[in-house]
Design a protein around this motif. Structure first.
Motif, PDB file in Angstrom:
ATOM      1  N   ALA A  38       0.871  -1.166   0.077  1.00  0.00           N
ATOM      2  CA  ALA A  38      -0.045  -0.104  -0.080  1.00  0.00           C
ATOM      3  C   ALA A  38       0.883   1.178  -0.105  1.00  0.00           C
ATOM      4  CB  ALA A  38      -0.912   0.105   1.354  1.00  0.00           C
ATOM      5  N   ALA A  39       0.544   2.327  -0.790  1.00  0.00           N
ATOM      6  CA  ALA A  39       1.603   3.279  -1.017  1.00  0.00           C
ATOM      7  C   ALA A  39       1.230   4.005   0.134  1.00  0.00           C
ATOM      8  CB  ALA A  39       0.881   4.088  -2.098  1.00  0.00           C
ATOM      9  N   ASN A  40       0.382   4.336   0.952  1.00  0.00           N
ATOM     10  CA  ASN A  40       0.386   5.131   2.417  1.00  0.00           C
ATOM     11  C   ASN A  40       1.210   4.390   3.254  1.00  0.00           C
ATOM     12  OD1 ASN A  40      -1.019   2.852   3.189  1.00  0.00           O
ATOM     13  ND2 ASN A  40      -2.967   3.966   3.903  1.00  0.00           N
ATOM     14  N   ASN A  41       1.841   3.483   3.109  1.00  0.00           N
ATOM     15  CA  ASN A  41       2.996   2.856   3.963  1.00  0.00           C
ATOM     16  C   ASN A  41       4.424   3.486   3.705  1.00  0.00           C
ATOM     17  OD1 ASN A  41       1.547   1.285   5.801  1.00  0.00           O
ATOM     18  ND2 ASN A  41       1.564  -0.561   4.604  1.00  0.00           N
ATOM     19  N   ILE A  42       4.425   4.322   2.844  1.00  0.00           N
ATOM     20  CA  ILE A  42       5.540   4.738   2.292  1.00  0.00           C
ATOM     21  C   ILE A  42       5.579   6.290   2.241  1.00  0.00           C
ATOM     22  CG2 ILE A  42       7.362   4.918   0.595  1.00  0.00           C
ATOM     23  CD1 ILE A  42       6.268   2.172  -0.520  1.00  0.00           C
ATOM     24  N   VAL A  43       6.226   7.118   2.850  1.00  0.00           N
ATOM     25  CA  VAL A  43       6.515   8.546   2.832  1.00  0.00           C
ATOM     26  C   VAL A  43       7.782   8.882   2.294  1.00  0.00           C
ATOM     27  CG1 VAL A  43       6.598  10.752   3.949  1.00  0.00           C
ATOM     28  CG2 VAL A  43       5.200   9.102   4.889  1.00  0.00           C
ATOM     29  N   ILE A  44       7.956   9.816   1.281  1.00  0.00           N
ATOM     30  CA  ILE A  44       9.058  10.243   0.770  1.00  0.00           C
ATOM     31  C   ILE A  44       9.339  11.836   0.994  1.00  0.00           C
ATOM     32  CG2 ILE A  44      10.474  10.440  -1.448  1.00  0.00           C
ATOM     33  CD1 ILE A  44       9.542   7.964  -2.462  1.00  0.00           C
ATOM     34  N   TYR A  45      10.408  12.123   1.547  1.00  0.00           N
ATOM     35  CA  TYR A  45      10.734  13.672   1.732  1.00  0.00           C
ATOM     36  C   TYR A  45      11.951  13.626   0.905  1.00  0.00           C
ATOM     37  CZ  TYR A  45      12.341  17.753   4.485  1.00  0.00           C
ATOM     38  OH  TYR A  45      12.610  18.891   4.756  1.00  0.00           O
ATOM     39  N   ASN A  46      11.797  14.080  -0.137  1.00  0.00           N
ATOM     40  CA  ASN A  46      12.864  14.829  -1.220  1.00  0.00           C
ATOM     41  C   ASN A  46      13.521  16.140  -0.428  1.00  0.00           C
ATOM     42  OD1 ASN A  46      10.484  15.512  -2.326  1.00  0.00           O
ATOM     43  ND2 ASN A  46      11.660  16.218  -4.195  1.00  0.00           N
ATOM     44  N   ARG A  47      14.047  16.173   0.417  1.00  0.00           N
ATOM     45  CA  ARG A  47      14.375  17.252   0.980  1.00  0.00           C
ATOM     46  C   ARG A  47      15.456  18.065   0.303  1.00  0.00           C
ATOM     47  NH1 ARG A  47      18.382  14.723   5.978  1.00  0.00           N
ATOM     48  NH2 ARG A  47      18.795  16.888   6.064  1.00  0.00           N
ATOM     49  N   GLU A 101      10.274  -5.792   4.507  1.00  0.00           N
ATOM     50  CA  GLU A 101      10.648  -5.881   5.937  1.00  0.00           C
ATOM     51  C   GLU A 101      10.985  -4.225   6.618  1.00  0.00           C
ATOM     52  OE1 GLU A 101      12.035  -9.394   3.751  1.00  0.00           O
ATOM     53  OE2 GLU A 101      12.089  -6.981   3.338  1.00  0.00           O
ATOM     54  N   ARG A 102      10.983  -3.242   5.658  1.00  0.00           N
ATOM     55  CA  ARG A 102      11.142  -1.844   6.301  1.00  0.00           C
ATOM     56  C   ARG A 102      10.019  -1.243   5.993  1.00  0.00           C
ATOM     57  NH1 ARG A 102      14.966  -1.393   9.722  1.00  0.00           N
ATOM     58  NH2 ARG A 102      16.966  -2.407   9.056  1.00  0.00           N
ATOM     59  N   LEU A 103       8.770  -1.618   6.027  1.00  0.00           N
ATOM     60  CA  LEU A 103       7.438  -1.125   5.950  1.00  0.00           C
ATOM     61  C   LEU A 103       6.846  -0.928   7.437  1.00  0.00           C
ATOM     62  CD1 LEU A 103       5.953  -2.142   2.385  1.00  0.00           C
ATOM     63  CD2 LEU A 103       6.888  -0.151   2.908  1.00  0.00           C
ATOM     64  N   PRO A 104       6.086   0.127   7.553  1.00  0.00           N
ATOM     65  CA  PRO A 104       6.052   1.589   7.065  1.00  0.00           C
ATOM     66  C   PRO A 104       7.384   1.998   6.906  1.00  0.00           C
ATOM     67  CG  PRO A 104       4.659   1.293   8.717  1.00  0.00           C
ATOM     68  CD  PRO A 104       5.487   0.217   9.015  1.00  0.00           C
ATOM     69  N   ALA A 105       7.683   3.105   5.966  1.00  0.00           N
ATOM     70  CA  ALA A 105       8.967   3.405   5.636  1.00  0.00           C
ATOM     71  C   ALA A 105       9.007   5.027   5.527  1.00  0.00           C
ATOM     72  CB  ALA A 105       9.735   2.937   4.555  1.00  0.00           C
ATOM     73  N   PHE A 106       9.901   5.759   6.039  1.00  0.00           N
ATOM     74  CA  PHE A 106       9.940   7.183   5.819  1.00  0.00           C
ATOM     75  C   PHE A 106      11.153   7.242   4.948  1.00  0.00           C
ATOM     76  CE2 PHE A 106      11.596  11.241   6.868  1.00  0.00           C
ATOM     77  CZ  PHE A 106      10.619  12.288   6.654  1.00  0.00           C
ATOM     78  N   TYR A 107      11.221   7.585   3.903  1.00  0.00           N
ATOM     79  CA  TYR A 107      12.674   7.847   2.912  1.00  0.00           C
ATOM     80  C   TYR A 107      12.859   9.428   2.852  1.00  0.00           C
ATOM     81  CZ  TYR A 107      12.472   2.988   1.363  1.00  0.00           C
ATOM     82  OH  TYR A 107      12.410   1.754   1.589  1.00  0.00           O
ATOM     83  N   HIS A 108      14.076   9.806   3.184  1.00  0.00           N
ATOM     84  CA  HIS A 108      14.476  11.068   2.873  1.00  0.00           C
ATOM     85  C   HIS A 108      15.986  11.407   2.276  1.00  0.00           C
ATOM     86  CE1 HIS A 108      17.801  11.397   6.200  1.00  0.00           C
ATOM     87  NE2 HIS A 108      16.762  10.291   6.499  1.00  0.00           N
ATOM     88  N   GLY A 109      15.983  12.235   1.414  1.00  0.00           N
ATOM     89  CA  GLY A 109      17.443  12.573   0.974  1.00  0.00           C
ATOM     90  C   GLY A 109      17.164  13.725   0.013  1.00  0.00           C
ATOM     91  N   HIS A 110      18.250  14.189  -0.554  1.00  0.00           N
ATOM     92  CA  HIS A 110      18.597  15.079  -1.421  1.00  0.00           C
ATOM     93  C   HIS A 110      18.564  14.594  -2.923  1.00  0.00           C
ATOM     94  CE1 HIS A 110      19.171  18.106   1.668  1.00  0.00           C
ATOM     95  NE2 HIS A 110      20.525  17.522   1.864  1.00  0.00           N
ATOM     96  N   VAL A 111      17.008  14.541  -3.256  1.00  0.00           N
ATOM     97  CA  VAL A 111      16.899  13.641  -4.646  1.00  0.00           C
ATOM     98  C   VAL A 111      15.790  14.523  -5.414  1.00  0.00           C
ATOM     99  CG1 VAL A 111      15.900  11.862  -3.634  1.00  0.00           C
ATOM    100  CG2 VAL A 111      16.719  11.581  -5.995  1.00  0.00           C
ATOM    101  N   ALA A 112      15.812  14.610  -6.523  1.00  0.00           N
ATOM    102  CA  ALA A 112      14.767  15.306  -7.411  1.00  0.00           C
ATOM    103  C   ALA A 112      13.311  14.234  -7.417  1.00  0.00           C
ATOM    104  CB  ALA A 112      14.936  15.742  -8.717  1.00  0.00           C
ATOM    105  N   PHE A 113      12.370  14.733  -7.424  1.00  0.00           N
ATOM    106  CA  PHE A 113      10.923  13.950  -7.407  1.00  0.00           C
ATOM    107  C   PHE A 113      11.229  12.878  -8.315  1.00  0.00           C
ATOM    108  CE2 PHE A 113       6.941  13.491  -9.806  1.00  0.00           C
ATOM    109  CZ  PHE A 113       6.261  12.665  -8.797  1.00  0.00           C
TER     110      PHE A 113
END
Length: 325
Positions: A38-47, A101-113
């Motif tokens: 499910a997509a709502n188990n993943i948050v991406i913050y492309n900071r 194994e890493r869900l739910p997951a919050f990803y962050h990094g300096h990367v374009a959309f």
């Protein structure tokens, strides 16, 4: 006798065909059984650098992951690139969506959309924070020279160079070139070639479109607290308790990374920058996103514009005429 032999051959080939069809069907079932999480188990913050992203990531994500039971993962881009090749985008999406194994997951990094939908997959929850573009550039300029309060002993690349931003701009230096301001638009535009072309109007158009259609929420550095409050009530399985936790932090942690020394530009420099096309575009994008956030926040707080109102705000809808009873 000949008929019996032919019959055996026919039976054999029919049996092989049936077996083949069974194997193909079984294989297709095996692959079709793989479900995208499910997509709502993943948050991406492309900071974006120098927008308060370190404060948000450390004071919120890394402080709340145990309590709210999610994983935090940093996406480290090689040589500080902000874009991926097309094959890397594919493997990134595959890794993010199948690493159960890493869900739910919050990803962050300096990367374009990265647009998951280009690869036939639902986008995760995208969030971001942006900053007034000249403020962001000034912060970065002086950060390279004086560092910040986060890694005090670390020597920065321009350490010992005390040239002011005004002096740099007057001689058309590299660090103060308006190309360095072309940052927030590319981060939202994504991985198309025109996104990194400085001053490209198509990049601005795409950045606006993505901010509206692809991101759940884009806040601003100036309204960090309001951004956190809105995230708490819209993505509670990640940000439950975020506002009260943020309010409990001391000044050093609620403003975790600030440049030690900044010198405001003079009026002449400001006048020239404000006439620059790159600044105008980045400022247009900032104002566009800021207005969007303001409208969303006012609606969510029922006009009070107070972060505290969000927690206790009653639902403004109800269900009725439900059949069968």
């Amino acid at each position: 006798m000949l008929w019996k032999k032919r019959k055996i051959v026919y039976v054999f080939f029919i049996s092989v065909l049936i077996l083949f069809l069974i194997l193909v069907k079984t294989k297709s079932r095996r692959y079709s059984a793989i479900k995208w999480p499910a997509a709502n188990n993943i948050v991406i913050y492309n900071r974006i650098p120098k927008t308060g992203s370190t404060t948000f990531t450390n004071a919120i994500a890394y402080d709340l992951y145990k309590e709210n039971e999610f994983n935090v993962l940093h996406v480290n881009m090689t040589k500080n690139r902000q874009v991926m090749s097309l094959p890397d985008q594919y493997t990134f999406i595959n890794n993010v969506t199948t690493w159960t194994e890493r869900l739910p997951a919050f990803y962050h990094g300096h990367v374009a959309f990265v647009d998951f939908q280009r690869f036939g997959v639902a986008n995760p929850i995208y969030i971001n924070i942006i900053r007034e573009p000249l403020e962001r550039l000034l912060s970065h300029y002086y950060f390279l020279r004086y560092g910040d309060n986060y890694r005090i002993g670390l020597k920065r690349s321009r350490a010992g160079n005390n040239e002011t931003f005004d002096e740099c701009y007057a001689r058309s230096g590299k660090d103060c070139d308006m190309k360095q301001m072309w940052m927030q638009i590319p981060y939202f535009c994504g991985h198309y070639l025109f996104c990194t072309e400085v001053g490209n109007p198509d990049a601005l158009k795409m950045a606006k479109q993505n901010a509206i259609e692809k991101y759940l929420l884009v806040g601003t550095t100036a309204r960090m607290r309001d951004t956190i409050a809105l995230l708490e009530v819209t993505v509670p399985h990640f940000f439950k308790g975020a506002l009260s936790h943020f309010d409990s932090l001391d000044a050093n942690r609620s403003h975790l990374r600030y440049t030690k020394k900044k010198i405001a530009p003079n009026d002449q420099t400001l006048s020239m920058i404000r006439r620059n096309e790159v600044y105008k575009m980045e400022r247009e994008f900032y104002d566009f996103v800021s207005d969007l956030f303001d409208a969303v926040f006012k609606k969510a707080t029922n006009g009070t514009s107070k972060a505290e109102s969000l927690v206790n705000m009653p639902l403004q809808y109800h269900f009725e005429k439900i059949k069968p009873t």
